[in-house]
Design an enzyme around this catalytic site. Structure first.
Site, PDB file in Angstrom:
ATOM      1  N   SER A  64     -16.912 -26.292  48.278  1.00  0.00           N
ATOM      2  CA  SER A  64     -17.354 -24.963  48.661  1.00  0.00           C
ATOM      3  C   SER A  64     -18.119 -24.335  47.502  1.00  0.00           C
ATOM      4  CB  SER A  64     -16.153 -24.123  49.095  1.00  0.00           C
ATOM      5  OG  SER A  64     -16.560 -22.980  49.775  1.00  0.00           O
ATOM      6  N   ASP A  84     -18.444 -26.100  60.189  1.00  0.00           N
ATOM      7  CA  ASP A  84     -18.054 -25.299  59.027  1.00  0.00           C
ATOM      8  C   ASP A  84     -18.438 -23.840  59.227  1.00  0.00           C
ATOM      9  OD1 ASP A  84     -17.636 -24.193  56.449  1.00  0.00           O
ATOM     10  OD2 ASP A  84     -17.963 -26.149  55.538  1.00  0.00           O
ATOM     11  N   HIS A 129     -14.713 -26.166  57.604  1.00  0.00           N
ATOM     12  CA  HIS A 129     -14.663 -26.004  56.158  1.00  0.00           C
ATOM     13  C   HIS A 129     -13.459 -26.691  55.525  1.00  0.00           C
ATOM     14  CE1 HIS A 129     -16.395 -24.063  52.676  1.00  0.00           C
ATOM     15  NE2 HIS A 129     -15.236 -23.543  52.326  1.00  0.00           N
TER      16      HIS A 129
END
Length: 721
Positions: A573, A658, A693
């Protein structure tokens, strides 16, 4: 809610690395020979797409990959080609992947249970059974009573490639259960209500929520936040009455400032629902009384520029953790009738510029708070009767701990989650009157793990500007020699003030057992050394995040902790932004880099308010509408800074759905890297077509990707078992 980014500059190549670079090139040219395949890497088409801002024009030749609906056959086809290529390259490592996966899951007990938590007369617990991937949530009327199954995740997940229970909450009279589920991995939760006496679902079904739900005391009114399907921001708080359609729900609060995130919470006594307003530079809270199903929301204190605070209700008072005239925070108190008058806030714990206060917990007669000094955590208790202070003793010099399961008001026992780099996750009850601790549970880590075989250290390494960067290290004692021969696995994040504390990661055992030194670089952008450490790694100081990580790598090499020819890095991330930045800035340092769901297209994403979460990130990264901020972000944006040079071996992952970092960011980045890089090193890109995610949703299945990454890294490090 955070997206996670990274920043870097092009001109910050490391000095004095020519010998290391030559050596790395030799290894990188040799090792991939065992992974050759007749399948050629996918080559993406280029379609000119010019974007102009502040007189600067960029050509994004892979902009066509953006598909908000995730249905374009050409886009999906290219992702499948990338998956097929990665599968073909990694095929010779299938046996090692399978062995690693078995190692990982062998450390996870098939039958497991959380420590029971008492709420409103029932004991609640999460169970795992056998090969079940998902939790089973139960409750019982007495601690040793019969389990009542509330939600069986394994049954509910049938027919879904992805499944997640967001939250659940029993009604005050214990007869109904409100809960939320996501079956896409877009963090768009559907709220449902179950009759616990009959097991039947009510007709109520509320879509597009953030996953949180709370009850009013009338047992028929629910509070939730609606999530915008385009931006994914949750800005509207609604009140729903059972038996009525969602279209009739009452909007009771709307956040119109799109730089804020909105969330819900509840006081421990159940009297107040909190609406939290979070911006990276200011926060606020609004209160709703649960006793009145038509209660109007009341601001705790008006949002004020630069003021951050959170509150905890304690009887008729509120305790406030705030940065008001206190960069590293202090603790104050005010009675419920005077919250909006700051002059009535009374200091309880004074500000100390050397101590960063992170969190508070209120019990009957004690205030407990977490604090860091020089990056070392301490747990502190203050008697509300006498004012005396105590430090709760801990065994490990570096560790992580947080408050967990403290649901009762009338107790002086605090429950904490505790772990270190060598101590598995543990749950303790600590009697604050006697300071006696009781271990309620310590996670089992298979049959082979012996904590005393491993050693952790905290070292401080110099950054190029003279700052000292904390680093947490862990390794296996009998595999480590401080002579520059051990491979390194270095992890980092460094954004949003999020601190990666030294904690136990079971799959790191597989690294250490093969001789790896594992390092967590507590770089700027986190709050490891307090609030200033964060501010010195965001916005116009973001470059410090990347150079800190690089300088930590150099320092570990110089101090002979690690082999300069076997350096591996991982981040996800915003930590994936970090990985993209170091790959551009110091490619010669790293043998392999894993970038998971990486935020790499900083300028384009932050220029588009329709992309999920963009507007809420302006105060973290900057707003490209401002020329100076545009130019600074452009100077480190990994996608924009890809150039014709040699890159390390790269292992890149994403999820098609995501919600935080859109799949097309790493997809574009990989395409541009393939086009520009001048080496023959491997570039693998894997997309989970069913996940988002957080990757796969099952407790075992999620380790399949980690097994692929480690097998790849072990191969590059010359470790074949």
């Amino acid at each position: 809610m955070k997206r996670t980014l990274l920043t870097l500059s092009i001109g910050l190549m490391l000095a004095g690395c020519s010998d290391k670079q030559a050596s790395t090139e030799q290894i990188n040219a040799k090792e991939p020979m065992n992974l050759t395949t007749s399948v050629a890497p996918p080559v993406a088409k280029k379609v000119p797409h010019e974007m102009t801002a502040h007189g600067d024009t960029r050509n994004d030749e892979y902009y066509w990959m953006r598909d908000d609906e995730r249905e374009d056959p050409e886009v999906l086809g290219h992702l499948e080609k990338e998956n097929s290529y990665a599968e073909a390259v990694l095929k010779p490592l299938e046996k090692q992947q399978a062995a690693l996966y078995e190692e990982f899951v062998a450390r996870i007990p098939k039958d497991d249970a959380s420590v029971p938590v008492k709420e409103n007369g029932y004991w609640y617990q999460r169970l795992y059974e056998g090969d079940g991937e998902y939790p089973i949530y139960v409750r019982r009327a007495t601690l040793d009573g019969t389990n009542e199954v509330l939600l069986n995740g394994n049954e509910m997940a049938k027919g879904h490639d992805y499944f997640s229970i967001g939250s659940y909450e029993a009604s005050p009279d214990n007869t109904l259960l409100a809960y939320t589920v996501d079956t896409v991995s877009r963090r768009m939760y559907t709220l449902k209500v179950k009759n616990l006496e009959t097991g039947e679902l009510l007709s109520d079904e509320i879509t597009n929520t953030t996953g949180q739900v709370y009850w009013a005391k009338d047992n028929k009114t629910l509070y939730y936040i609606d999530r915008d399907p385009q931006t994914l921001l949750g800005s509207k708080v609604y009140r729903h009455v059972l038996g009525t359609p969602q279209t009739d729900d009452e909007l009771i609060y709307e956040e119109t400032d799109t730089t804020f995130y909105t969330s819900l919470g509840m006081s421990k006594d159940g009297e107040v629902i909190y609406i939290r307003h979070d911006n990276t530079e200011k926060t606020g809270m609004t209160l709703i009384a649960t006793s009145d199903p038509k209660a109007a929301p009341t601001p705790f204190y008006p949002i004020e520029e630069g003021l951050e605070y959170s509150v905890a209700k304690h009887g008729d008072d509120y305790y406030i953790l705030t940065n008001d005239n206190a960069k590293n925070f202090r603790i104050m108190k005010v009675d419920a009738a005077n919250t909006s008058d700051k002059s009535k806030w009374q200091e309880v714990i004074a500000h100390d510029p050397d101590v960063f206060i992170q969190d508070i917990e209120l019990l009957q007669d004690f205030l407990v708070y977490k604090a860091k000094k020089d990056g070392i955590l301490s747990l502190n208790a203050v008697s509300l009767k006498t004012g005396e202070s105590y430090v709760i003793p801990t065994e490990d010099p570096i560790y992580t701990a947080y408050f967990s399961g403290n649901t009762q008001v009338d107790t002086n026992t605090v429950r904490i989650y505790y772990a270190s780099l060598t101590t598995p996750p543990s749950t303790f009850d600590i009697n604050l009157e006697t300071m006696e601790s009781t271990l309620l549970k310590q996670n089992k880590v298979g049959d082979a793990f012996v904590a005393s075989n491993y050693q952790s250290e905290r070292v401080m390494l110099p950054a190029r500007d003279g700052k000292q960067v904390p680093v947490s290290l862990v390794y296996r004692k009998d595999k480590f020699n401080k002579n520059g021969t051990n491979p390194l696995f270095q992890y980092g994040y460094g954004s949003y003030g999020s601190t990666i504390d030294p904690t136990f990661v079971s799959h790191w055992i597989s690294l250490m057992d093969r001789g790896f030194v594992v390092a967590i670089a507590h770089i700027r952008g986190s709050q490891m050394l307090g609030r200033e450490w964060y501010e010195d790694g965001k916005m116009g100081n973001k470059m410090n995040t990347f150079t800190d990580f690089i300088d930590v790598t150099k320092g570990l090499i110089e101090q002979k902790y690690v082999d300069p020819n076997r350096i591996f890095a991982e981040g996800g991330s915003a930590g994936g932004l970090l990985m993209g930045a170091i790959a551009n800035m110091a490619p010669e340092l790293y043998t392999g880099i894993a970038a998971h769901v990486p935020f790499v297209d900083v300028v384009t994403t932050m220029s588009d308010a329709s992309i999920p979460l963009t507007t809420g990130e302006y105060t973290e990264w900057g707003n490209p509408a401002n020329k100076e901020e545009y130019e600074y972000m452009l100077s480190y944006s990994p996608y924009d800074q890809v150039k014709a040079q040699k890159y390390p071996h790269l292992f890149v992952t994403t999820g098609l759905h995501d919600s935080q970092v859109q799949y097309f960011e790493p997809m574009k980045w990989v395409a541009r890297l393939r086009d520009k890089k001048t080496d023959d090193n491997l570039l693998l890109f894997i997309t989970n077509m069913e996940a988002g995610h957080g990757g796969a949703s099952g407790r075992f299945k999620r380790y399949e990707q980690t097994a692929k990454e480690y097998a790849f890294f072990f191969h590059l490090a010359g470790i074949e078992k």
